[in-house]
Design an enzyme around this catalytic site. Structure first.
Site, mmCIF file in Angstrom:
data_model
loop_
_atom_site.group_PDB
_atom_site.id
_atom_site.type_symbol
_atom_site.label_atom_id
_atom_site.label_comp_id
_atom_site.label_asym_id
_atom_site.label_seq_id
_atom_site.Cartn_x
_atom_site.Cartn_y
_atom_site.Cartn_z
ATOM 1 N N LYS A 161 -33.821 -37.397 12.990
ATOM 2 C CA LYS A 161 -34.059 -38.976 12.957
ATOM 3 C C LYS A 161 -34.990 -39.123 13.719
ATOM 4 O O LYS A 161 -35.264 -39.348 15.025
ATOM 5 C CB LYS A 161 -32.748 -39.665 13.484
ATOM 6 C CG LYS A 161 -32.916 -40.926 14.332
ATOM 7 C CD LYS A 161 -33.411 -42.185 13.521
ATOM 8 C CE LYS A 161 -33.980 -43.386 14.378
ATOM 9 N NZ LYS A 161 -35.175 -43.771 13.970
ATOM 10 N N GLY A 188 -32.087 -43.108 26.351
ATOM 11 C CA GLY A 188 -31.374 -42.086 26.885
ATOM 12 C C GLY A 188 -30.221 -42.451 27.504
ATOM 13 O O GLY A 188 -29.029 -41.676 27.322
ATOM 14 N N CYS A 191 -45.809 -39.784 27.660
ATOM 15 C CA CYS A 191 -44.880 -39.822 28.643
ATOM 16 C C CYS A 191 -45.661 -39.227 29.951
ATOM 17 O O CYS A 191 -44.922 -39.096 30.924
ATOM 18 C CB CYS A 191 -43.785 -38.772 28.484
ATOM 19 S SG CYS A 191 -44.126 -37.209 27.625
ATOM 20 N N GLU A 245 -42.501 -48.064 33.812
ATOM 21 C CA GLU A 245 -43.373 -47.524 32.777
ATOM 22 C C GLU A 245 -44.111 -48.377 31.856
ATOM 23 O O GLU A 245 -43.303 -49.131 31.181
ATOM 24 C CB GLU A 245 -42.719 -46.446 32.019
ATOM 25 C CG GLU A 245 -43.470 -45.656 30.992
ATOM 26 C CD GLU A 245 -42.668 -44.579 30.155
ATOM 27 O OE1 GLU A 245 -41.775 -45.206 29.439
ATOM 28 O OE2 GLU A 245 -43.174 -43.487 30.169
ATOM 29 N N GLU A 251 -35.240 -36.064 27.024
ATOM 30 C CA GLU A 251 -36.775 -36.227 27.750
ATOM 31 C C GLU A 251 -37.005 -37.623 27.684
ATOM 32 O O GLU A 251 -37.192 -38.344 26.549
ATOM 33 C CB GLU A 251 -37.593 -35.346 26.722
ATOM 34 C CG GLU A 251 -37.556 -33.975 26.957
ATOM 35 C CD GLU A 251 -37.850 -33.390 28.378
ATOM 36 O OE1 GLU A 251 -38.562 -34.227 29.227
ATOM 37 O OE2 GLU A 251 -37.311 -32.380 28.854
ATOM 38 N N GLY A 305 -37.665 -40.166 24.361
ATOM 39 C CA GLY A 305 -37.831 -41.629 24.250
ATOM 40 C C GLY A 305 -37.610 -42.348 25.365
ATOM 41 O O GLY A 305 -37.700 -41.631 26.650
HETATM 42 P P1 NDP Z 1 -37.366 -45.053 22.059
HETATM 43 O O1 NDP Z 1 -36.501 -44.480 22.970
HETATM 44 O O2 NDP Z 1 -37.501 -46.441 21.503
HETATM 45 O O3 NDP Z 1 -37.011 -44.426 20.531
HETATM 46 C C1 NDP Z 1 -36.944 -43.339 20.462
HETATM 47 C C2 NDP Z 1 -36.131 -42.485 19.305
HETATM 48 O O4 NDP Z 1 -34.749 -43.173 19.701
HETATM 49 C C3 NDP Z 1 -36.607 -43.363 18.031
HETATM 50 O O5 NDP Z 1 -36.313 -42.442 17.118
HETATM 51 C C4 NDP Z 1 -35.627 -44.362 18.116
HETATM 52 O O6 NDP Z 1 -35.372 -44.858 16.877
HETATM 53 C C5 NDP Z 1 -34.453 -43.829 18.545
HETATM 54 N N1 NDP Z 1 -33.269 -44.881 18.955
HETATM 55 C C6 NDP Z 1 -33.554 -45.929 19.503
HETATM 56 N N2 NDP Z 1 -32.159 -46.471 19.888
HETATM 57 C C7 NDP Z 1 -31.084 -45.515 19.447
HETATM 58 C C8 NDP Z 1 -30.037 -45.417 19.904
HETATM 59 N N3 NDP Z 1 -29.224 -46.509 20.386
HETATM 60 N N4 NDP Z 1 -29.240 -44.300 19.689
HETATM 61 C C9 NDP Z 1 -30.096 -43.214 19.132
HETATM 62 N N5 NDP Z 1 -31.375 -43.164 18.978
HETATM 63 C C10 NDP Z 1 -31.798 -44.520 19.081
HETATM 64 O O7 NDP Z 1 -38.673 -44.382 22.254
HETATM 65 P P2 NDP Z 1 -40.114 -44.695 21.645
HETATM 66 O O8 NDP Z 1 -40.281 -44.096 20.429
HETATM 67 O O9 NDP Z 1 -40.706 -46.215 22.112
HETATM 68 O O10 NDP Z 1 -41.041 -43.494 22.730
HETATM 69 C C11 NDP Z 1 -41.491 -44.066 23.594
HETATM 70 C C12 NDP Z 1 -40.899 -43.411 25.017
HETATM 71 O O11 NDP Z 1 -40.454 -42.086 24.822
HETATM 72 C C13 NDP Z 1 -41.535 -43.643 26.521
HETATM 73 O O12 NDP Z 1 -40.499 -44.105 27.396
HETATM 74 C C14 NDP Z 1 -41.841 -42.458 26.836
HETATM 75 O O13 NDP Z 1 -42.212 -42.151 27.951
HETATM 76 C C15 NDP Z 1 -40.930 -41.175 26.104
HETATM 77 N N6 NDP Z 1 -41.477 -40.059 25.720
HETATM 78 C C16 NDP Z 1 -40.987 -38.833 26.630
HETATM 79 C C17 NDP Z 1 -41.285 -37.820 26.283
HETATM 80 C C18 NDP Z 1 -40.965 -36.608 27.274
HETATM 81 O O14 NDP Z 1 -40.952 -35.381 26.873
HETATM 82 N N7 NDP Z 1 -40.525 -36.733 28.584
HETATM 83 C C19 NDP Z 1 -42.608 -37.741 25.442
HETATM 84 C C20 NDP Z 1 -42.869 -38.691 24.693
HETATM 85 C C21 NDP Z 1 -42.300 -39.750 24.870
HETATM 86 P P3 NDP Z 1 -36.387 -46.283 16.218
HETATM 87 O O15 NDP Z 1 -37.568 -45.918 16.065
HETATM 88 O O16 NDP Z 1 -35.695 -46.640 14.817
HETATM 89 O O17 NDP Z 1 -35.796 -47.263 17.141
#
Ligand code: NDP
Length: 491
Positions: free
Chosen positions: A176, A234, A284, A381, A250, A229
């Site tokens: 996803k 998370g 991130c 962040e 992560e 994300g």
């Molecule tokens: P999000 O948490 O908004 O989304 C990440 C993924 O989770 C997307 O595919 C999203 O789908 C999905 N998602 C959203 N809500 C849910 C839910 N309730 N249950 C399951 N899945 C869900 O993050 P972003 O895409 O905005 O990415 C940015 C974030 O990611 C920042 O905080 C960044 O620091 C972190 N990040 C961390 C990394 C690491 O390795 N530590 C590396 C890269 C980024 P949809 O898009 O459809 O909402």
């Protein structure tokens, strides 16, 4: 111009969503350019994908890991052949400048090659037994159906980290991707399909996280969820998953660069510019806090402002661009909101802070100074081209400031003193520490992951990347021919 319609990939077929609904996505550097229509998946689509993955699992797990590795090697080769096209798609889809988009695809190539090699390792251990004629060892076994949920900021690299590791271990996948980067996800899955991944082994469902993601996470048939994300997402996934599955998270961070009074300031300057404004701060591992020794703070601040003002904002496909757009309007609003918060908190805005008059979601590279640890711009962040300078009295003060946040992904120190460097390595509460390099720049053959609120303890990629996606089963073989009782029949 006709707008292309993209499909999802379930059980080896490119299909429309059950509901027939689609959504659109535009180029963040030019919001008048519509990139395509994408399938708005729902719970029924997720169930189909999980069922396909479950059915494919029994056959896939029987394929010897080195043979699974050959498919990943082929995928790496196809990624290499299509690197430029994929990088250009990525820049149009999420905005990062082309040089960085090429790096993203390269990381996917690297990880596919790394994981192909893991097919000839996947080590267990043999060890001694406390009893005679008894053999003790561990073996690595696949888990079953795993969910890979990914963000938009590394739209090919992060899916590759997760999916390549899951596949080499013998799992089947429901993928996803972020709703902001469906094309990159589709192109990556097309490559896996061409490389020979059998039907049902990788399934792609596009659609909102709140429905597609949640249903996937809650499913009892899913044995592991690997998520990258936002911290809040998370936390929600932890609540939704229930017991009975592995959860790898992560998440975000608030990464510091410490600059000591003995540092090479020109080197530190290059590192801060790259760490803070690379990918428009949407990493991130972005350097969003700069903690500077009081003896060099004023000088470094002047150097930083001067160089930041020269950065060129624009479309990432233009080779002259240094800083591209933010991913979407909500991200731009959030960053502008934090700039207002910083001003109201009493931090000094010394560069940037405005929205340029362009047809995209840009924000000027922004520097705050005189920030303190009680400010939100120090703690939260922001995920944009905003960095904040804070003065430190000495190394211990700098480390205390660096650790004074809930996150712990990446950290850095610039110093010429080996003792300062080792002191920082020991005391910075972060999953990664760089010395004389910025907070960004991970390599795939080393473990990657955060401490504190940045991660859940599992490390991705590196030699640890297969640990999450496999069960290390403990095996005892007693060939003594009699009942032997551990801890009792000793001596
Ligand atoms: P999000 O948490 O908004 O989304 C990440 C993924 O989770 C997307 O595919 C999203 O789908 C999905 N998602 C959203 N809500 C849910 C839910 N309730 N249950 C399951 N899945 C869900 O993050 P972003 O895409 O905005 O990415 C940015 C974030 O990611 C920042 O905080 C960044 O620091 C972190 N990040 C961390 C990394 C690491 O390795 N530590 C590396 C890269 C980024 P949809 O898009 O459809 O909402």
């Amino acid at each position: 111009m006709t707008i292309p319609t993209y499909k999802m990939y379930i059980d080896g077929k490119w299909v429309s969503s059950e509901s027939g609904e689609t959504y659109t996505r535009v180029n963040p550097a030019n919001y008048n350019e519509v990139l395509g229509k994408f399938q708005q998946g729902n719970e029924k689509d997720v169930d189909k994908a999980i069922d396909a993955a479950e059915e494919a699992f029994e056959k896939w797990r029987e394929i010897p890991p080195p043979k699974r590795g050959e498919i990943l090697l082929k995928a790496a080769q196809l990624l290499r052949q299509n690197k430029e096209e994929l990088a250009r798609i990525m820049t149009r889809e999420m905005g990062k400048v082309l040089m960085e988009a090429r790096g993203d695809v390269q990381e996917a190539i690297d990880v596919c090659e790394l994981m192909a090699g893991e097919g000839r390792r996947l080590f267990g251990r043999t060890t001694t037994s406390e009893l005679r004629d008894k053999f003790a060892m561990t073996v690595r076994l696949p888990l079953g159906v795993v969910a890979c949920i990914t963000p938009w900021n590394f739209p090919v690299a992060i899916p590759a980290w997760k999916i390549a590791a899951a596949l080499i271990c013998g799992n089947t996948v429901v993928f996803k991707p972020s709703s902001d980067t469906p094309i990159c996800a589709i192109k990556f899955v097309e490559i896996l399909e061409k490389a020979g991944v059998p039907k049902g082994v990788v399934n792609l469902v596009t659609g909102p996280g709140g429905t597609v993601g949640t249903h996937l996470v809650k499913s009892k048939k899913v044995r592991a969820v690997s998520f990258t994300g936002h911290r809040d997402t998370g936390a929600q996934i932890l609540k939704d998953a229930g017991v009975g599955k592995k959860i790898g998270l992560e998440m975000g961070s608030k990464n510091p660069i410490i600059i000591m009074d003995d540092a090479d300031l020109k080197l530190a300057l290059d590192g801060v510019i790259w760490g803070a404004f690379g990918t428009s701060g949407q990493r991130c591992t972005a350097a969003s806090r700069i903690i500077v020794h009081k003896k060099v703070k004023q000088k470094f601040e002047r150097m930083l402002i001067e160089k930041t003002k020269r950065l060129r904002i624009g479309n990432g496909l233009d080779p002259k661009t240094d800083v591209g757009p933010l991913v979407n309007k909500a991200a731009q609003d959030k960053v502008i909101g934090y700039i207002e918060i910083g001003k109201n908190e009493g931090a000094m805005l010394c560069c940037g802070g405005k929205v340029p008059k362009l047809n995209g979601w840009f924000v000027e590279p922004t520097i705050f100074t005189n920030t303190s640890s009680d400010m939100r711009i120090f703690q939260d962040e922001i995920f944009g081209p905003v960095t904040a300078l804070t003065e430190a009295r000495n190394l211990d003060d700098a480390i205390d400031l660096a650790n004074a946040v809930e996150y712990g992904l990446s950290s850095s120190i610039y110093t010429k003193d080996i003792n300062n460097a080792f002191h920082a390595i020991k005391h910075l509460e972060y999953g990664i520490t760089y010395v004389n390099a910025p907070t960004i720049g991970a390599e795939v053959h080393l473990p990657f992951g955060g401490a504190k609120a940045s991660g859940s303890g599992w490390k991705e990629v590196g030699w640890t990347g297969t640990e999450f996606f496999s069960e290390e089963k403990t095996v005892f073989i007693d060939h003594s021919g009699k009942l032997q009782r551990a801890q009792i029949d000793i001596g």
